[in-house]
Structures are given as C-alpha cells and as structure tokens.
Design a protein around this motif. Structure first.
Motif, short mmCIF file in Angstrom:
data_model
loop_
_atom_site.label_atom_id
_atom_site.label_comp_id
_atom_site.label_asym_id
_atom_site.label_seq_id
_atom_site.Cartn_x
_atom_site.Cartn_y
_atom_site.Cartn_z
N PHE A 1 0.82 -1.21 0.00
CA PHE A 1 0.00 0.00 0.00
C PHE A 1 0.86 1.26 0.00
CE2 PHE A 1 -2.21 3.37 2.35
CZ PHE A 1 -3.34 3.51 1.57
N ASP A 2 1.96 1.25 0.75
CA ASP A 2 2.75 2.48 0.84
C ASP A 2 3.53 2.77 -0.44
OD1 ASP A 2 4.60 0.43 1.13
OD2 ASP A 2 5.64 1.33 2.84
N GLN A 3 3.59 1.82 -1.37
CA GLN A 3 4.20 2.08 -2.68
C GLN A 3 3.17 2.53 -3.71
OE1 GLN A 3 7.48 -0.80 -3.95
NE2 GLN A 3 6.31 -2.06 -2.51
N ALA A 4 1.89 2.30 -3.43
CA ALA A 4 0.86 2.59 -4.42
C ALA A 4 -0.48 2.80 -3.74
CB ALA A 4 0.78 1.45 -5.43
N PRO A 5 -0.64 3.84 -2.95
CA PRO A 5 -1.87 3.98 -2.16
C PRO A 5 -3.15 4.04 -3.00
CG PRO A 5 -0.17 5.49 -1.39
CD PRO A 5 0.33 4.92 -2.67
N ALA A 6 -3.27 5.06 -3.84
CA ALA A 6 -4.49 5.19 -4.65
C ALA A 6 -4.60 4.04 -5.64
CB ALA A 6 -4.49 6.52 -5.39
N ALA A 7 -3.47 3.60 -6.20
CA ALA A 7 -3.48 2.51 -7.17
C ALA A 7 -3.99 1.22 -6.55
CB ALA A 7 -2.08 2.31 -7.74
N THR A 8 -3.60 0.96 -5.32
CA THR A 8 -4.05 -0.25 -4.62
C THR A 8 -5.57 -0.24 -4.46
OG1 THR A 8 -1.97 -0.53 -3.42
CG2 THR A 8 -3.94 -1.51 -2.45
N VAL A 9 -6.09 0.88 -4.00
CA VAL A 9 -7.54 0.98 -3.79
C VAL A 9 -8.28 0.91 -5.12
CG1 VAL A 9 -9.39 2.48 -2.96
CG2 VAL A 9 -7.26 2.27 -1.65
N LEU A 10 -7.75 1.57 -6.16
CA LEU A 10 -8.43 1.57 -7.45
C LEU A 10 -8.41 0.18 -8.08
CD1 LEU A 10 -9.93 3.04 -9.66
CD2 LEU A 10 -7.73 3.69 -10.66
N GLU A 11 -7.30 -0.54 -7.97
CA GLU A 11 -7.28 -1.89 -8.54
C GLU A 11 -8.38 -2.74 -7.91
OE1 GLU A 11 -4.55 -5.87 -8.43
OE2 GLU A 11 -3.64 -4.10 -9.36
N GLN A 12 -8.54 -2.62 -6.59
CA GLN A 12 -9.57 -3.42 -5.94
C GLN A 12 -10.96 -3.02 -6.41
OE1 GLN A 12 -8.77 -6.13 -3.76
NE2 GLN A 12 -10.86 -6.50 -4.52
N ARG A 13 -11.16 -1.73 -6.67
CA ARG A 13 -12.46 -1.27 -7.18
C ARG A 13 -12.71 -1.84 -8.57
NH1 ARG A 13 -16.52 0.11 -6.26
NH2 ARG A 13 -16.87 2.20 -7.08
N VAL A 14 -11.68 -1.87 -9.41
CA VAL A 14 -11.85 -2.43 -10.76
C VAL A 14 -12.11 -3.92 -10.67
CG1 VAL A 14 -10.74 -2.80 -13.00
CG2 VAL A 14 -10.42 -0.62 -11.81
N VAL A 15 -11.40 -4.62 -9.78
CA VAL A 15 -11.64 -6.05 -9.59
C VAL A 15 -13.09 -6.29 -9.16
CG1 VAL A 15 -11.14 -7.98 -8.03
CG2 VAL A 15 -9.27 -6.77 -9.17
N ASP A 16 -13.59 -5.49 -8.23
CA ASP A 16 -14.98 -5.63 -7.80
C ASP A 16 -15.95 -5.45 -8.96
OD1 ASP A 16 -14.09 -6.05 -5.22
OD2 ASP A 16 -14.49 -4.00 -4.54
N ALA A 17 -15.65 -4.47 -9.82
CA ALA A 17 -16.51 -4.22 -10.98
C ALA A 17 -16.48 -5.40 -11.94
CB ALA A 17 -16.08 -2.94 -11.69
N LEU A 18 -15.31 -6.01 -12.10
CA LEU A 18 -15.20 -7.18 -12.98
C LEU A 18 -15.98 -8.36 -12.42
CD1 LEU A 18 -11.40 -6.92 -13.84
CD2 LEU A 18 -13.32 -6.46 -15.38
N CYS A 19 -15.88 -8.56 -11.12
CA CYS A 19 -16.65 -9.65 -10.49
C CYS A 19 -18.15 -9.44 -10.72
CB CYS A 19 -16.34 -9.73 -9.00
SG CYS A 19 -14.65 -10.28 -8.63
N ASP A 20 -18.60 -8.18 -10.64
CA ASP A 20 -20.00 -7.87 -10.93
C ASP A 20 -20.32 -8.14 -12.40
OD1 ASP A 20 -20.44 -7.12 -8.31
OD2 ASP A 20 -20.22 -4.96 -8.71
N LEU A 21 -19.39 -7.78 -13.29
CA LEU A 21 -19.61 -7.97 -14.72
C LEU A 21 -19.85 -9.43 -15.06
CD1 LEU A 21 -19.56 -6.55 -17.54
CD2 LEU A 21 -17.12 -7.10 -17.65
N PHE A 22 -19.15 -10.34 -14.36
CA PHE A 22 -19.30 -11.77 -14.62
C PHE A 22 -20.28 -12.44 -13.64
CE2 PHE A 22 -15.13 -10.78 -16.50
CZ PHE A 22 -15.35 -11.27 -17.78
N ASP A 23 -21.02 -11.62 -12.92
CA ASP A 23 -22.06 -12.12 -12.00
C ASP A 23 -21.52 -13.07 -10.95
OD1 ASP A 23 -24.15 -10.68 -13.19
OD2 ASP A 23 -24.45 -12.21 -14.72
N LEU A 24 -20.29 -12.83 -10.50
CA LEU A 24 -19.74 -13.62 -9.41
C LEU A 24 -20.32 -13.12 -8.09
CD1 LEU A 24 -16.02 -13.86 -10.62
CD2 LEU A 24 -17.80 -15.59 -10.80
N PRO A 25 -20.34 -13.95 -7.06
CA PRO A 25 -20.99 -13.56 -5.80
C PRO A 25 -20.21 -12.49 -5.04
CG PRO A 25 -19.97 -15.72 -5.59
CD PRO A 25 -19.88 -15.36 -7.04
#
Length: 494
Positions: free
Chosen positions: A115-139
């Motif tokens: 996190f200390d090497q990529a604060p905003a990037a870390t949070v944004l990657e997780q947000r994109v991952v969450d969106a992808l999980c929604d895109l594929f209708d994963l739980p």
C-alpha cells in the motif's frame, strides 16, 4: 553525466519530460500514420544487421538521436497493430484512452505489492476487480488481482486448485511441505482446443504435462460432453484423481466457447475446481447481444480475462478472478518489509498476497480509464462490430471458389484455406498455405496467421480491429491470392 534533466521533480526534468514525450508521440505518428502496409517485410537477417552497433556505447548519443534511431530501426519495422490488414493474432489495436493511461501509469511508477508504494493505485485496482466480479455475475465474496495476462491467470487458477485439493484430500499444506506422494495421480481436464497454458501450468506446478487430460471436441470445436464423461469414468477406473476442470470461452483458433453450464454441473458433481479461461472471450460480458455465450461463467471458481485483446488495452493487462476470495489463502504469505501480519489485522490492503509477482505494474488504470471514457455501451459497440465483421468475412470467404471456409466464427476469428484448384490433395494445400503465409509477411501487405486444422495447414484472420471494414478483408484475401500466384510461379520456374 549529471542527473539534471533526467528525472521528474525539477524544472529541467519536467521540461525534458515534456520534450521527450512529444518526441516519442511524433515518432509513433510518423512510423504508423503514413504507413500504407502493416509490415515492412524485413527479414530477421535484415533486422539483425541494423543492430550491429554496441547496445551500450562508451558515451551516450543523447535522447533526441536515440528516439530517431528507434523510430527508424524499430518502429518502422514493427507490425502496425492498428492497420486493418494486421489480422494474424489476438494482438489488438490499443485504444487512445489506454495509451493515455499507459503514459500516466509509467510516469507515476507505482508498484502494487504494498500500500505504501501505491496507495491510490491499490484501492483503485480493488475497485476495478470488484466491478469485474459484478460484470461476470460472481458472488459478493469474489475477489481478484491483476495479472500479466492469460498465462499467469491460468497458472494461478491451477495453483489454487491444486493446493486446495491437496489440503482437502491429503491434509497436505503444499506451500509449506511440497507435493504429497500421491500427487502423481492428480489430473486436470480441458478440451483439446484449450490454450497450451493448461499444460504449461501443470509442468510449472510439478505435476507434468501428462497430468492434463485433453478431451476431444465436437464439430464446433467445443468440449464434447460425452467425451468428457468418458474421460472422467476412465480416470476413476484407473484411480487417477481429477481436481480441476478448465472450460474455454474463446479458443485461439475458432473462438469457440465450451458448454459452460454443463461443465459447471460436472465440476459440482465431482467437487472439481471449475476454471474458465475467458482471456479471449471475456469481453462478451459487455455485450447485450453476445453475453449469452458466457452463460455459466458465473458458476466458475475462477476466471481469466485479458484486457489486451477485445478490451483494446496496451499489452500487458489481464485479471484473475476467484469466486471465493478466501481461496487466496492457499498462496498468501507475509513479508515484514511489505505486508507484515499486523497490516492484515489492521486492514491495510497489500495486494502482494494475491499475486505470484512482487513488483507489479498499475495496469488496472488502463481498463479503468477505458471504462470511464467509453462506458459499457461504448465498449460493447466495439466488440459487437468486430463479431459482425467476422460473420460478413466468413460469408465472403465461403462464396469464393478459391477459398475453403473451415467453420462459422463464434467470435471474430475466421479460419480458412487457400485452395485455388479443385482436386488439390491436403499435402499440396498445406505446402501452399504455409508458403503463402511466409510470402505475405515478406510482401508486407497483410499479416495473417497460420494454424493446423485436421492436420492441414490453414490460414486465419483475427478481426479484432473495430476500424476494419469488409473492403479491408477483401483486400487481404486479394493479397493471399497474389502471393499464392507468386508462389506458384516460382515453383513452375524451378
């Protein structure tokens, strides 16, 4: 040499950055914008001769001269992936939002291992991952991580599947103790048309390529369910133990999609890890018209998806998604200098525990920028257009007397053979098509792929480019004909 002007953060460095980026942009535009052909036709020997100077000279030449050299020697002899007759591989034209994102993320140089090497990037990657999980209708428990592409994603899927199985069946912690003695019995099932990375992963995981059971396909190049049932029964009779079933959503040659709902049923019945390799076809989830081809993917234990194919992002950019984020425990580890255990307890998001990489690029920014700039519908239009072009291209090939269409496209790959004369035997057709493909590359007018279908060398158009038209396809086919005539003339002369 002074560091002045080499790094951001000083007036001279910031000015040098602007000048360098302007020069790089102009070099790309000069190399591609005015090009009439997708490739120069240079041979490996021609290219090698251009790089006979020392790579590391005693004294540097300066950036301006070096950029000019790269433009002349590298860019001028690179395939133009944005050219409508560059149709060989799953190598997309990168969209402008992705190129802008690439410039942003390389300048910021964030590393996604802590996190200390990529604060905003870390949070944004997780947000994109969450969106992808929604895109594929994963739980809601689903999770994921960005990868370099399908190879790494498929490897991680089988890594987690293997270690989960060994823990459950053999009470063995593979991360700590290695493979159990009974590991030789472990098997992975996939179709015979699946990507080679299933076998590659089995090798890297210490199981060996022989652990992968290639299930025959049906007439549409999809995994044959009767053959799958027979393979599962045969394994049971031989006391071999399957632990993973891999379905493919977009095979490399035909773009075929395995019957995912039926595969999910088989996996559930036998407690197999069900992985879907959607590196090629995952973008269908964006489409209102074609997303039905991915029915069943929502039941997968894991999914591989690439963004440097039908999401039109620069290489490299992929993601690995898991149905249950807790599955990452099979590979997680803590390092005091990156993700100490007290960070886990405090909820600090250090993504290194989910990746086989340590230093890792902020590639999630590329699809994020594309999603925000175009929206789902804008991206879907690009995908839909290429699938419609492939249907039209297949009809064009099928209507021609000198071409042999080898199957209706599922996605946007069109596989065919050049067979200019009736009665040509398969051996002659193989030699001719292989020679035509070489001639095309040397000619430079079109870049097409070759593959083998039923033991006969064939050609393939991978129509990923949203700017390509049916006229461009026709021009590519004419280039095939012209090169075929040149090959025939040489053979007659000889």
């Amino acid at each position: 040499m002074s560091a002045d002007g080499l790094f951001l953060g000083t007036e001279s460095g910031d000015d040098a950055y602007r000048e360098a980026m302007d020069a790089a942009v102009q070099a790309v535009l000069d190399a591609y914008a005015a090009r009439s052909e997708p490739y120069s036709g240079a041979s490996p020997d021609d290219l090698a001769a251009q790089f006979d100077e020392p790579v590391v000279p005693e004294d540097g030449r300066g950036l301006d001269a070096t950029v000019d050299e790269v433009a002349e020697r590298v860019l001028a002899h690179s395939v133009d992936t944005s050219h409508p007759r560059c149709v060989a591989h799953l190598q997309c034209p990168p969209m402008i939002p992705g190129l802008a994102a690439e410039a942003l993320l390389t300048a910021a140089n964030q590393s996604l291992d802590s996190f200390d090497q990529a604060p905003a990037a870390t949070v944004l990657e997780q947000r994109v991952v969450d969106a992808l999980c929604d895109l594929f209708d994963l739980p809601s428990a689903a999770d994921g991580v960005f990868t370099s592409g399908g190879t790494q994603s498929n490897f991680q899927a089988l890594l987690l599947a293997r270690d989960r199985h060994c823990a459950r069946r053999f009470d063995r912690d593979v991360q700590a103790a290695g493979l159990p003695a009974d590991a030789e019995s472990l098997r992975v099932l996939c179709s015979e048309a699946a990507h080679f990375t299933a076998k590659q992963a089995a090798h890297h995981l210490g199981l060996g390529e022989d652990a992968v059971v290639a299930v025959p396909t049906d007439d549409d190049h999809r995994m044959d369910l009767d053959a799958l049932d027979a393979a599962l029964s045969d394994l049971e009779e031989r006391d071999a133990v399957p632990f993973a079933l891999v379905g493919t959503a977009g095979t490399t040659d035909f773009g075929s999609v395995d019957p995912l709902p039926a595969l999910a049923d088989r996996a559930a019945e036998r407690d197999l890890w069900f992985h879907v390799d959607a590196a090629y076809g995952g973008a269908l989830a964006l489409s209102d018209e074609y997303d039905c081809l991915l029915d069943g993917i929502e039941r997968a234990d894991s999914v591989a998806v690439d963004f440097h194919k039908l999401f039109y992002q620069p290489i490299s950019c992929g993601a690995f998604l898991v149905r249950d984020g807790d599955a990452f425990r099979w590979m997680a580890r803590n390092a005091a200098y990156l993700n100490p255990e007290d960070h886990d307890e405090a909820g600090v998001p250090n993504l290194v525990a989910k990746s086989v990489q340590t230093t890792r690029r902020f590639d999630a920014l590329k699809p994020y920028v594309a999603f925000r700039a175009l929206g789902r519908s804008g991206l879907a239009d690009l995908v839909d257009g290429t699938l419609e072009l492939a249907d039209d291209a297949a009809a064009l090939v099928d209507a021609a007397d000198d071409f042999e269409l080898l199957g209706e496209p599922t996605l946007n790959a069109v596989v065919f053979r050049y067979r200019p004369r009736e009665g040509m035997d398969d051996e002659s057709v193989s030699r001719l098509n292989a020679a035509v493909r070489r001639e095309l590359l040397e000619d430079g007018r079109a870049v097409v792929a070759r593959t083998d279908v039923d033991g006969v060398t064939s050609l393939k158009l991978t129509l990923l480019n949203p700017t390509a038209t049916l006229d461009d396809v026709a021009a590519t086919l004419d280039a095939v004909r012209d090169c075929g005539a040149a090959v025939a003339e040489r053979e007659v002369t000889v």
